[in-house]
Enzyme design. Structure first.
Site, PDB file in Angstrom:
ATOM      1  CD  GLU A  33      43.454  49.650  42.212  1.00  0.00           C
ATOM      2  OE1 GLU A  33      43.867  49.162  43.298  1.00  0.00           O
ATOM      3  OE2 GLU A  33      43.449  49.896  40.850  1.00  0.00           O
ATOM      4  CG  HIS A  46      21.935  74.568  30.352  1.00  0.00           C
ATOM      5  ND1 HIS A  46      21.338  75.463  29.339  1.00  0.00           N
ATOM      6  CD2 HIS A  46      21.817  75.145  31.269  1.00  0.00           C
ATOM      7  CE1 HIS A  46      20.300  76.704  29.815  1.00  0.00           C
ATOM      8  NE2 HIS A  46      20.832  75.801  30.980  1.00  0.00           N
ATOM      9  N   GLY A  61      31.370  44.957  48.723  1.00  0.00           N
ATOM     10  CA  GLY A  61      32.039  46.059  48.532  1.00  0.00           C
ATOM     11  C   GLY A  61      30.896  47.117  48.210  1.00  0.00           C
ATOM     12  NE  ARG A  62      28.550  45.064  43.598  1.00  0.00           N
ATOM     13  CZ  ARG A  62      28.753  44.025  42.553  1.00  0.00           C
ATOM     14  NH1 ARG A  62      30.102  44.334  43.635  1.00  0.00           N
ATOM     15  NH2 ARG A  62      28.250  42.597  42.795  1.00  0.00           N
ATOM     16  CE  LYS A 113      41.113  43.797  41.230  1.00  0.00           C
ATOM     17  NZ  LYS A 113      40.913  43.602  42.835  1.00  0.00           N
ATOM     18  CD  GLU A 125      32.390  45.797  41.383  1.00  0.00           C
ATOM     19  OE1 GLU A 125      33.348  46.275  41.141  1.00  0.00           O
ATOM     20  OE2 GLU A 125      31.966  46.018  42.620  1.00  0.00           O
ATOM     21  CE  LYS A 165      33.693  41.831  51.803  1.00  0.00           C
ATOM     22  NZ  LYS A 165      32.135  41.216  50.567  1.00  0.00           N
TER      23      LYS A 165
END
Ligand code: F6P
Length: 550
Positions: free
Chosen positions: A217, A390, A273-274, A514, A359, A211
């Site tokens: 990263e 399990h 973003g999400r 960051k 978030e 965005k």
């Protein structure tokens, strides 16, 4: 009262009424609630689009639900929802509208931000994505050497990765199986290494999804991908245009990176973003499933948007799910929420929901900046159900914690499942139904004794039950159903944020790490500035440097 004259949540009479009601409910068991009302299992259900939702196995009575709806009314959930749909800037700390619902609005709808209708722009980008996806799918988009693209690598992180990566898995059976799709997010070079090591660069397209186009990263991975491609192809910058496209709101940075803005698919600052994988961020998914299926998915989202916007409170599924979460957090001290899909294809679904929910609602100050003194967002966790059975279900069944859980299952297996495997679906679903039954009703000591169990083992083999679950059942895992499910959770998260009076649309909590990483990196590489670090971090950094022989 806070600075805006809004009464704090836990001082509201409606809150107090819920507290009192919780005391009265005491240890009331689901066994009693079901025994008292033979219709409970059908009465406490909702149908939304293709989703059948059973909330009868919740620790609620009719009175609980009425009180919760009163809380929603007094905290202004409907007003905030309407403001969101109108395009008002309800993300106050970033002064932004919150309009992911516009991404799936039909052509011709009118939704304005700052006086401008955003819907034509949304459809123009969808059309551009569609034309590009068709070209790649038809083998007409060729790389620098003239070979058609066969491999698509999405590079992004957070919302620019989790959505398309999750949806690609969910809709695997709809994807072009002759194309290879990979998703790279981690700045650990191993991620990119494993994604490209067996690919032919001449047939590889990188989709750089960011965005902001400043996320370290993503930009680092994209730069490394460009180096890899140009080195392997022994080509110059001119090869970039054929092998890199960008998904972003930031044309300037895209250009700076060297991607032709003609190969950029745009979205807007009113898409969080999400909440973005149904925007241009979904390009890799669109190439995988085709534009038509992508639009079916958008229609699924829109169906639930309309349900949330218009359904009365008693029938409003996101409202209900949001309220149930508020109930357990505040009055049962539930700290977490499990999402347990009974579909292998939903293996990344909970990871996706973690960003969406945590978030959004992992906040501890209210919209006015005051510290909240009530629970906000839960820890969201879970993996596909039968595997969990399990592993960690033991704790849900017999541990000491209250863990509300969502069970998601489908009546039909995917269409292209090998015929020999279809019969397994009933076994999968038998487990699905058995688990919520066991969690709700448990097994009493008397029932255990009646099986002839030795007295000293009775406590160990007793299941207390009374563990709350929601069951969501759909016919099949189609693109539309995926859109419906995601919109359901998006709006559930919205409802909770509205009640808790927090801004669900900012994410300041990711900033500090960051900034510190930027300061620490030169200490790792150059060894300078370490004296400014706290003694623990300084010790760790020095150990790291000596292990690296620096
Ligand atoms: O983690 C913070 C965050 O801003 C997320 O909200 C977002 O999805 C992610 O980083 C990636 O951001 P971008 O798409 O700008 O690279």
């Amino acid at each position: 009262m806070n600075s805006e004259g809004r009464t704090r949540l836990n001082r509201l009479p409606e809150w107090a009424a819920l507290g009192k009601h919780r005391e009265q409910l005491g240890e009331t068991h689901l066994r009693e609630l079901f025994a008292a009302d033979p219709e409970r299992g059908t009465r406490h259900t909702l149908r939304v689009g293709d989703l059948y939702l059973d909330y009868s196995k919740h620790l609620v009575t009719d009175e609980t639900l009425t009180l919760l709806r009163e809380l929603a009314a007094v905290t202004g959930v409907a007003e905030l929802r309407d403001a969101m749909f109108r395009g008002e800037k309800i993300n106050t700390t970033e002064d932004r509208a919150v309009l992911h619902t516009a991404l799936r609005a039909p052509r011709g709808a009118v939704i304005e931000v700052d006086g401008e209708d955003v819907v034509p722009g949304v459809h123009a980008v969808l059309d551009k994505m569609g034309a590009f996806a068709d070209k790649v799918r038809a083998g007409e988009w060729t790389g620098h050497t003239g070979k058609p693209i066969k491999n698509i690598v999405n590079i992004g992180i957070g919302g620019s990765d989790l959505g398309p990566a999750m949806a690609y898995e969910v809709l695997r059976s709809y994807t072009r199986r002759d194309l290879t799709f990979r998703f790279v997010s981690n700045v650990d070079g191993a991620d990119l290494h494993e994604a490209v090591r067996d690919l032919d660069p001449a047939e590889t397209l990188f989709i750089v999804a960011s965005k902001t186009f400043t996320t370290i990263e993503t930009i680092t991975n994209a730069t490394s991908a460009r180096n890899w491609l140009l080195t392997e192809l022994r080509a110059g910058q001119e090869a970039v245009a054929k092998h890199f496209v960008a998904l972003s709101t930031n044309a300037e940075k895209v250009e700076e990176f060297g991607i032709d803005t003609a190969n950029m698919f745009e979205f807007w600052d009113w898409v969080g973003g999400r909440y973005s994988y149904d925007s241009a961020i979904g390009l890799s998914l669109m190439i995988a499933i085709g534009p038509e299926r992508f639009r079916e998915m958008l229609d699924g989202f829109h169906l639930v948007d309309e349900h949330f916007r218009t359904a009365p409170p008693e029938e409003n599924a996101p409202l209900l799910l949001g309220l149930l979460g508020v109930w357990y957090g505040a009055f049962f001290d539930a700290q977490s929420h499990a999402v347990l899909p009974y579909s292998h294809y939903l293996s990344k679904f909970t990871a996706y929901l973690q960003q969406l929910d945590m978030e959004s609602n992992g906040k501890s100050v209210d919209r006015q900046g005051n510290r909240v003194d009530w629970q906000t967002g839960p820890v969201v966790w879970g993996t596909p159900g039968t595997n969990g059975q399990h592993a960690y279900y033991q704790l849900i069944h017999q541990g000491t914690k209250v863990i509300p859980a969502d069970f998601i299952g489908f009546a039909r297996p995917v269409d292209d499942l090998l015929p020999g495997l279809v019969a397994q679906h009933d076994l999968l679903m038998a487990n699905f139904f058995a688990q919520t039954q066991a969690l709700a009703f448990g097994k009493t000591p008397e029932e255990v004794r009646a099986e002839g169990v030795a007295e000293e083992l009775v406590p160990h083999k007793t299941f207390q039950g009374n563990h709350p679950t929601t069951t969501i059942l759909a016919d099949a895992l189609t693109p539309s159903v995926l859109g419906q499910l995601i919109a359901l959770y998006e709006h559930k998260v919205f409802v909770q944020g509205a009640i808790w009076n927090i801004d669900s649309f900012d994410q300041w909590g990711v900033e500090l790490g960051k900034v510190l990483a930027k300061k620490i990196e030169p200490v790792l590489t150059e060894g300078e500035g370490g004296e400014q670090l706290d003694s623990s971090t300084a010790g760790l950094v020095s150990a790291y440097r000596s292990l690296r022989g620096r």
